[in-house]
Write an enzyme that holds these catalytic residues in place. Structure first.
Site, PDB file in Angstrom:
ATOM      1  N   ASP A  37       0.838  -1.204   0.000  1.00  0.00           N
ATOM      2  CA  ASP A  37       0.000   0.000   0.000  1.00  0.00           C
ATOM      3  C   ASP A  37       0.879   1.262   0.000  1.00  0.00           C
ATOM      4  O   ASP A  37       1.995   1.247   0.520  1.00  0.00           O
ATOM      5  CB  ASP A  37      -0.903  -0.023   1.247  1.00  0.00           C
ATOM      6  CG  ASP A  37      -2.084   0.924   1.113  1.00  0.00           C
ATOM      7  OD1 ASP A  37      -2.269   1.507   0.036  1.00  0.00           O
ATOM      8  OD2 ASP A  37      -2.821   1.086   2.107  1.00  0.00           O
ATOM      9  N   HIS A  54       2.857   3.127  -8.936  1.00  0.00           N
ATOM     10  CA  HIS A  54       2.723   1.690  -9.213  1.00  0.00           C
ATOM     11  C   HIS A  54       3.974   1.163  -9.923  1.00  0.00           C
ATOM     12  O   HIS A  54       4.440   0.064  -9.648  1.00  0.00           O
ATOM     13  CB  HIS A  54       1.478   1.415 -10.053  1.00  0.00           C
ATOM     14  CG  HIS A  54       0.195   1.799  -9.351  1.00  0.00           C
ATOM     15  ND1 HIS A  54      -0.038   1.488  -8.032  1.00  0.00           N
ATOM     16  CD2 HIS A  54      -0.909   2.475  -9.778  1.00  0.00           C
ATOM     17  CE1 HIS A  54      -1.231   1.948  -7.675  1.00  0.00           C
ATOM     18  NE2 HIS A  54      -1.773   2.556  -8.711  1.00  0.00           N
ATOM     19  N   LEU A 148      11.355 -20.239  -3.732  1.00  0.00           N
ATOM     20  CA  LEU A 148      10.218 -19.410  -3.305  1.00  0.00           C
ATOM     21  C   LEU A 148       9.002 -19.545  -4.231  1.00  0.00           C
ATOM     22  O   LEU A 148       9.149 -19.510  -5.455  1.00  0.00           O
ATOM     23  CB  LEU A 148      10.676 -17.946  -3.306  1.00  0.00           C
ATOM     24  CG  LEU A 148       9.604 -16.903  -3.003  1.00  0.00           C
ATOM     25  CD1 LEU A 148       9.343 -16.838  -1.503  1.00  0.00           C
ATOM     26  CD2 LEU A 148      10.023 -15.522  -3.509  1.00  0.00           C
ATOM     27  N   ARG A 211      -5.439  -2.122   8.397  1.00  0.00           N
ATOM     28  CA  ARG A 211      -6.656  -2.911   8.142  1.00  0.00           C
ATOM     29  C   ARG A 211      -6.330  -4.032   7.166  1.00  0.00           C
ATOM     30  O   ARG A 211      -5.264  -4.028   6.524  1.00  0.00           O
ATOM     31  CB  ARG A 211      -7.786  -2.021   7.612  1.00  0.00           C
ATOM     32  CG  ARG A 211      -7.426  -1.233   6.389  1.00  0.00           C
ATOM     33  CD  ARG A 211      -8.593  -0.397   5.860  1.00  0.00           C
ATOM     34  NE  ARG A 211      -8.098   0.494   4.833  1.00  0.00           N
ATOM     35  CZ  ARG A 211      -7.714   1.758   5.042  1.00  0.00           C
ATOM     36  NH1 ARG A 211      -7.802   2.289   6.242  1.00  0.00           N
ATOM     37  NH2 ARG A 211      -7.247   2.489   4.053  1.00  0.00           N
ATOM     38  N   LEU A 212      -7.276  -4.969   7.035  1.00  0.00           N
ATOM     39  CA  LEU A 212      -7.008  -6.159   6.205  1.00  0.00           C
ATOM     40  C   LEU A 212      -7.525  -6.030   4.772  1.00  0.00           C
ATOM     41  O   LEU A 212      -7.086  -6.773   3.885  1.00  0.00           O
ATOM     42  CB  LEU A 212      -7.617  -7.406   6.842  1.00  0.00           C
ATOM     43  CG  LEU A 212      -6.900  -7.914   8.089  1.00  0.00           C
ATOM     44  CD1 LEU A 212      -7.581  -9.159   8.627  1.00  0.00           C
ATOM     45  CD2 LEU A 212      -5.428  -8.232   7.788  1.00  0.00           C
TER      46      LEU A 212
HETATM   47  C1  FPP Z   1      -2.097   0.151  -3.289  1.00  0.00           C
HETATM   48  O1  FPP Z   1      -1.549   1.433  -3.232  1.00  0.00           O
HETATM   49  C2  FPP Z   1      -1.479  -0.570  -4.381  1.00  0.00           C
HETATM   50  C3  FPP Z   1      -2.157  -1.217  -5.365  1.00  0.00           C
HETATM   51  C4  FPP Z   1      -3.608  -1.293  -5.431  1.00  0.00           C
HETATM   52  C5  FPP Z   1      -1.430  -1.875  -6.455  1.00  0.00           C
HETATM   53  C6  FPP Z   1      -0.221  -2.614  -6.057  1.00  0.00           C
HETATM   54  C7  FPP Z   1       0.574  -2.931  -7.236  1.00  0.00           C
HETATM   55  C8  FPP Z   1       1.924  -2.894  -7.289  1.00  0.00           C
HETATM   56  C9  FPP Z   1       2.787  -2.605  -6.150  1.00  0.00           C
HETATM   57  C10 FPP Z   1       2.633  -3.237  -8.524  1.00  0.00           C
HETATM   58  C11 FPP Z   1       2.417  -4.679  -8.784  1.00  0.00           C
HETATM   59  C12 FPP Z   1       3.475  -5.238  -9.546  1.00  0.00           C
HETATM   60  C13 FPP Z   1       3.376  -6.432 -10.125  1.00  0.00           C
HETATM   61  C14 FPP Z   1       4.577  -7.019 -10.641  1.00  0.00           C
HETATM   62  C15 FPP Z   1       2.112  -7.167 -10.247  1.00  0.00           C
HETATM   63  P1  FPP Z   1      -2.504   2.681  -3.481  1.00  0.00           P
HETATM   64  O2  FPP Z   1      -2.486   2.961  -4.934  1.00  0.00           O
HETATM   65  O3  FPP Z   1      -3.862   2.404  -2.915  1.00  0.00           O
HETATM   66  O4  FPP Z   1      -1.763   3.798  -2.681  1.00  0.00           O
HETATM   67  P2  FPP Z   1      -2.453   4.983  -1.875  1.00  0.00           P
HETATM   68  O5  FPP Z   1      -3.233   4.382  -0.752  1.00  0.00           O
HETATM   69  O6  FPP Z   1      -1.287   5.789  -1.392  1.00  0.00           O
HETATM   70  O7  FPP Z   1      -3.306   5.734  -2.849  1.00  0.00           O
END
Ligand code: FPP
Length: 257
Positions: A37, A54, A148, A211-212
Protein backbone atom coordinates in the site's frame (compact mmCIF):
# COMPACT_ATOMS: atom_id res chain seq x y z
CA UNK A 1 -6.27 1.25 19.87
CA UNK A 2 -4.93 -0.19 16.61
CA UNK A 3 -3.07 3.06 15.96
CA UNK A 4 -1.40 2.63 19.35
CA UNK A 5 -0.41 -0.93 18.46
CA UNK A 6 1.10 0.26 15.19
CA UNK A 7 3.10 2.93 17.08
CA UNK A 8 4.28 0.39 19.63
CA UNK A 9 5.38 -1.88 16.80
CA UNK A 10 7.29 0.99 15.25
CA UNK A 11 9.16 1.53 18.51
CA UNK A 12 9.93 -2.20 18.76
CA UNK A 13 11.19 -2.00 15.20
CA UNK A 14 13.57 0.78 16.16
CA UNK A 15 15.13 -1.38 18.86
CA UNK A 16 16.53 -3.42 15.99
CA UNK A 17 19.07 -0.59 15.59
CA UNK A 18 20.58 0.92 12.50
CA UNK A 19 23.21 -1.70 11.76
CA UNK A 20 22.82 -5.07 10.13
CA UNK A 21 19.91 -6.92 11.71
CA UNK A 22 20.63 -10.35 13.03
CA UNK A 23 17.96 -12.76 11.95
CA UNK A 24 17.60 -16.23 13.40
CA UNK A 25 17.83 -18.60 10.41
CA UNK A 26 15.71 -21.13 12.33
CA UNK A 27 12.82 -18.71 12.74
CA UNK A 28 12.25 -17.54 9.19
CA UNK A 29 8.49 -17.35 8.48
CA UNK A 30 7.41 -19.96 5.98
CA UNK A 31 4.76 -17.78 4.34
CA UNK A 32 4.83 -13.97 4.21
CA UNK A 33 1.83 -12.10 2.79
CA UNK A 34 2.07 -8.41 1.92
CA UNK A 35 -0.55 -5.71 1.36
CA UNK A 36 1.50 -3.38 -0.84
CA UNK A 37 0.00 0.00 0.00
CA UNK A 38 1.01 3.62 -0.49
CA UNK A 39 1.96 3.76 -4.17
CA UNK A 40 -0.40 6.67 -4.82
CA UNK A 41 0.83 8.70 -1.83
CA UNK A 42 4.45 7.98 -2.76
CA UNK A 43 3.78 9.46 -6.21
CA UNK A 44 1.77 12.43 -4.88
CA UNK A 45 4.58 13.37 -2.51
CA UNK A 46 6.81 13.71 -5.57
CA UNK A 47 4.26 15.56 -7.71
CA UNK A 48 3.94 12.51 -9.99
CA UNK A 49 0.82 10.75 -11.33
CA UNK A 50 -0.43 7.76 -9.31
CA UNK A 51 0.72 5.30 -11.95
CA UNK A 52 4.32 6.41 -11.35
CA UNK A 53 3.87 5.05 -7.85
CA UNK A 54 2.72 1.69 -9.21
CA UNK A 55 5.73 1.57 -11.54
CA UNK A 56 8.05 2.28 -8.60
CA UNK A 57 6.11 -0.38 -6.67
CA UNK A 58 7.11 -2.93 -9.27
CA UNK A 59 10.77 -2.26 -8.47
CA UNK A 60 10.04 -2.96 -4.82
CA UNK A 61 8.41 -6.24 -5.86
CA UNK A 62 11.69 -7.23 -7.55
CA UNK A 63 13.83 -6.36 -4.53
CA UNK A 64 11.56 -7.97 -1.95
CA UNK A 65 11.14 -11.15 -4.01
CA UNK A 66 14.89 -11.58 -4.27
CA UNK A 67 15.37 -10.87 -0.57
CA UNK A 68 12.59 -13.31 0.42
CA UNK A 69 14.06 -16.06 -1.73
CA UNK A 70 17.54 -15.46 -0.31
CA UNK A 71 16.15 -15.73 3.24
CA UNK A 72 14.59 -19.12 2.47
CA UNK A 73 10.98 -17.93 2.77
CA UNK A 74 8.81 -20.60 1.11
CA UNK A 75 5.83 -18.50 -0.01
CA UNK A 76 5.49 -14.77 -0.69
CA UNK A 77 1.94 -13.64 -1.45
CA UNK A 78 1.59 -10.11 -2.83
CA UNK A 79 -1.77 -8.31 -2.97
CA UNK A 80 -1.45 -6.72 -6.42
CA UNK A 81 -5.12 -6.08 -7.31
CA UNK A 82 -8.22 -6.59 -5.21
CA UNK A 83 -11.80 -7.29 -6.28
CA UNK A 84 -12.53 -3.74 -5.03
CA UNK A 85 -9.76 -2.08 -7.09
CA UNK A 86 -12.01 -2.08 -10.18
CA UNK A 87 -13.62 1.04 -8.64
CA UNK A 88 -10.47 3.05 -9.51
CA UNK A 89 -10.27 5.30 -12.61
CA UNK A 90 -10.10 3.26 -15.83
CA UNK A 91 -6.62 4.60 -16.74
CA UNK A 92 -5.22 3.41 -13.44
CA UNK A 93 -6.89 -0.02 -13.72
CA UNK A 94 -5.57 -0.41 -17.28
CA UNK A 95 -2.08 0.45 -16.07
CA UNK A 96 -2.24 -1.99 -13.17
CA UNK A 97 -3.41 -4.75 -15.51
CA UNK A 98 -0.31 -4.28 -17.68
CA UNK A 99 2.18 -4.53 -14.82
CA UNK A 100 2.14 -8.33 -14.30
CA UNK A 101 2.86 -8.84 -18.01
CA UNK A 102 5.66 -6.29 -17.95
CA UNK A 103 7.10 -7.72 -14.77
CA UNK A 104 7.10 -11.22 -16.22
CA UNK A 105 8.59 -10.10 -19.54
CA UNK A 106 11.51 -8.41 -17.82
CA UNK A 107 11.95 -10.73 -14.83
CA UNK A 108 11.05 -14.26 -15.91
CA UNK A 109 14.58 -15.32 -16.88
CA UNK A 110 15.91 -14.11 -13.56
CA UNK A 111 13.06 -15.74 -11.64
CA UNK A 112 13.84 -19.03 -13.38
CA UNK A 113 17.52 -18.59 -12.53
CA UNK A 114 16.59 -17.88 -8.89
CA UNK A 115 14.50 -21.10 -8.80
CA UNK A 116 11.30 -19.12 -8.04
CA UNK A 117 7.84 -20.57 -8.82
CA UNK A 118 5.26 -18.04 -10.02
CA UNK A 119 1.60 -18.58 -9.10
CA UNK A 120 -1.59 -16.58 -8.91
CA UNK A 121 -4.53 -16.47 -6.55
CA UNK A 122 -7.76 -14.74 -7.40
CA UNK A 123 -10.56 -14.95 -9.93
CA UNK A 124 -9.10 -14.84 -13.47
CA UNK A 125 -12.49 -14.33 -15.11
CA UNK A 126 -12.66 -10.51 -15.23
CA UNK A 127 -8.94 -10.06 -15.89
CA UNK A 128 -7.76 -9.18 -19.42
CA UNK A 129 -6.52 -12.25 -21.30
CA UNK A 130 -3.00 -10.77 -21.71
CA UNK A 131 -2.66 -10.51 -17.91
CA UNK A 132 -3.84 -14.07 -17.29
CA UNK A 133 -1.77 -15.48 -20.15
CA UNK A 134 1.41 -13.80 -18.89
CA UNK A 135 0.90 -15.22 -15.40
CA UNK A 136 0.00 -18.68 -16.75
CA UNK A 137 3.08 -18.71 -18.94
CA UNK A 138 5.25 -17.78 -15.97
CA UNK A 139 3.51 -20.44 -13.88
CA UNK A 140 4.12 -23.08 -16.53
CA UNK A 141 7.75 -22.15 -17.08
CA UNK A 142 8.55 -22.13 -13.37
CA UNK A 143 6.47 -25.11 -12.28
CA UNK A 144 9.47 -27.40 -11.76
CA UNK A 145 11.34 -24.84 -9.65
CA UNK A 146 11.72 -25.63 -5.97
CA UNK A 147 12.52 -22.21 -4.43
CA UNK A 148 10.22 -19.41 -3.31
CA UNK A 149 6.58 -19.58 -4.42
CA UNK A 150 5.77 -16.06 -5.62
CA UNK A 151 2.02 -15.76 -5.46
CA UNK A 152 0.34 -12.75 -7.06
CA UNK A 153 -3.11 -11.98 -5.67
CA UNK A 154 -4.89 -10.56 -8.73
CA UNK A 155 -8.58 -9.81 -8.76
CA UNK A 156 -8.47 -11.35 -5.32
CA UNK A 157 -11.05 -10.81 -2.59
CA UNK A 158 -11.23 -13.01 0.45
CA UNK A 159 -15.03 -12.96 0.72
CA UNK A 160 -15.30 -13.80 -2.97
CA UNK A 161 -12.85 -16.67 -2.44
CA UNK A 162 -14.87 -18.01 0.50
CA UNK A 163 -18.16 -17.75 -1.39
CA UNK A 164 -16.77 -19.61 -4.42
CA UNK A 165 -15.32 -22.25 -2.07
CA UNK A 166 -18.74 -22.72 -0.46
CA UNK A 167 -20.41 -22.99 -3.87
CA UNK A 168 -17.98 -25.69 -4.99
CA UNK A 169 -18.19 -27.53 -1.70
CA UNK A 170 -22.00 -27.39 -1.73
CA UNK A 171 -21.90 -28.78 -5.28
CA UNK A 172 -19.71 -31.67 -4.11
CA UNK A 173 -22.10 -32.34 -1.20
CA UNK A 174 -25.08 -32.28 -3.58
CA UNK A 175 -23.55 -34.82 -5.93
CA UNK A 176 -22.51 -37.06 -3.04
CA UNK A 177 -18.74 -36.56 -3.30
CA UNK A 178 -18.52 -35.06 0.22
CA UNK A 179 -20.58 -35.94 3.32
CA UNK A 180 -21.76 -32.93 5.35
CA UNK A 181 -20.43 -34.63 8.52
CA UNK A 182 -16.92 -34.94 7.12
CA UNK A 183 -16.56 -31.19 6.36
CA UNK A 184 -13.64 -29.89 8.40
CA UNK A 185 -11.23 -26.95 8.24
CA UNK A 186 -8.86 -29.17 6.31
CA UNK A 187 -11.48 -30.11 3.73
CA UNK A 188 -12.62 -26.48 3.42
CA UNK A 189 -9.02 -25.39 2.80
CA UNK A 190 -8.96 -27.52 -0.32
CA UNK A 191 -11.57 -25.29 -1.95
CA UNK A 192 -9.63 -22.07 -1.44
CA UNK A 193 -7.19 -20.57 -3.94
CA UNK A 194 -4.45 -21.29 -1.39
CA UNK A 195 -5.07 -25.05 -1.44
CA UNK A 196 -1.81 -26.83 -0.65
CA UNK A 197 -0.05 -23.76 0.75
CA UNK A 198 0.69 -23.12 4.43
CA UNK A 199 -1.20 -20.24 6.05
CA UNK A 200 0.77 -16.97 6.25
CA UNK A 201 2.90 -16.67 9.38
CA UNK A 202 3.46 -12.97 8.86
CA UNK A 203 1.26 -10.31 7.29
CA UNK A 204 2.90 -7.03 6.36
CA UNK A 205 0.97 -3.91 5.38
CA UNK A 206 2.86 -0.84 4.27
CA UNK A 207 1.97 2.89 4.31
CA UNK A 208 0.66 3.16 7.87
CA UNK A 209 -2.82 1.81 7.15
CA UNK A 210 -3.97 -0.72 9.73
CA UNK A 211 -6.66 -2.91 8.14
CA UNK A 212 -7.01 -6.16 6.20
CA UNK A 213 -8.97 -4.88 3.17
CA UNK A 214 -10.56 -8.25 2.36
CA UNK A 215 -7.19 -10.04 2.20
CA UNK A 216 -6.85 -13.72 3.18
CA UNK A 217 -9.37 -13.44 6.04
CA UNK A 218 -9.51 -17.20 6.59
CA UNK A 219 -5.81 -17.88 6.10
CA UNK A 220 -4.60 -15.07 8.40
CA UNK A 221 -6.31 -16.51 11.48
CA UNK A 222 -3.01 -16.94 13.36
CA UNK A 223 -0.67 -14.71 11.38
CA UNK A 224 1.49 -12.16 13.14
CA UNK A 225 0.77 -8.69 11.79
CA UNK A 226 3.31 -6.01 11.06
CA UNK A 227 2.36 -2.52 9.97
CA UNK A 228 5.05 -0.34 8.44
CA UNK A 229 4.83 3.43 7.89
CA UNK A 230 6.94 3.09 4.73
CA UNK A 231 5.16 3.51 1.39
CA UNK A 232 5.42 0.36 -0.72
CA UNK A 233 7.80 1.79 -3.38
CA UNK A 234 10.30 2.49 -0.56
CA UNK A 235 9.90 -0.95 1.01
CA UNK A 236 13.32 -2.52 0.59
CA UNK A 237 15.25 -5.61 1.57
CA UNK A 238 16.11 -3.89 4.85
CA UNK A 239 12.43 -3.14 5.54
CA UNK A 240 11.62 -6.83 4.98
CA UNK A 241 14.41 -7.80 7.35
CA UNK A 242 13.03 -5.37 9.96
CA UNK A 243 9.60 -6.98 9.66
CA UNK A 244 11.09 -10.44 10.10
CA UNK A 245 13.25 -9.28 13.00
CA UNK A 246 10.11 -7.99 14.65
CA UNK A 247 8.29 -11.27 13.89
CA UNK A 248 11.12 -13.27 15.45
CA UNK A 249 10.58 -11.42 18.73
CA UNK A 250 6.89 -12.28 19.00
CA UNK A 251 5.49 -15.01 21.18
CA UNK A 252 3.17 -17.14 19.05
CA UNK A 253 0.79 -19.09 21.23
CA UNK A 254 -2.04 -20.14 18.89
CA UNK A 255 -4.57 -19.68 21.67
CA UNK A 256 -2.56 -21.64 24.27
CA UNK A 257 -0.84 -20.02 27.29
C1 FPP B 1 -2.10 0.15 -3.29
O1 FPP B 1 -1.55 1.43 -3.23
C2 FPP B 1 -1.48 -0.57 -4.38
C3 FPP B 1 -2.16 -1.22 -5.37
C4 FPP B 1 -3.61 -1.29 -5.43
C5 FPP B 1 -1.43 -1.87 -6.46
C6 FPP B 1 -0.22 -2.61 -6.06
C7 FPP B 1 0.57 -2.93 -7.24
C8 FPP B 1 1.92 -2.89 -7.29
C9 FPP B 1 2.79 -2.60 -6.15
C10 FPP B 1 2.63 -3.24 -8.52
C11 FPP B 1 2.42 -4.68 -8.78
C12 FPP B 1 3.47 -5.24 -9.55
C13 FPP B 1 3.38 -6.43 -10.12
C14 FPP B 1 4.58 -7.02 -10.64
C15 FPP B 1 2.11 -7.17 -10.25
P1 FPP B 1 -2.50 2.68 -3.48
O2 FPP B 1 -2.49 2.96 -4.93
O3 FPP B 1 -3.86 2.40 -2.91
O4 FPP B 1 -1.76 3.80 -2.68
P2 FPP B 1 -2.45 4.98 -1.88
O5 FPP B 1 -3.23 4.38 -0.75
O6 FPP B 1 -1.29 5.79 -1.39
O7 FPP B 1 -3.31 5.73 -2.85
Amino acid sequence: MLGKIAKWMQSKELTAGKDELELDPNLIPEHVAIIMDGNGRWAKKRGLPRVAGHRAGMKAVKEVTRAANDLGIKVLTLYAFSTENWKRPKDEVDYLMKLPQEYILTELDELIEQNVQVRMLGNPEQLPSFTVEAVLEAKERTKLNTGLILNFALNYGSRDEIVQAIQQLAGDVKCGQVDIEEISEEIFNRYLYTNGLPDPDLLIRTSGEVRLSNFMLWQLAYAEMYFSEVYWPDFSKRELWKAIYNYQHRNRRYGAV
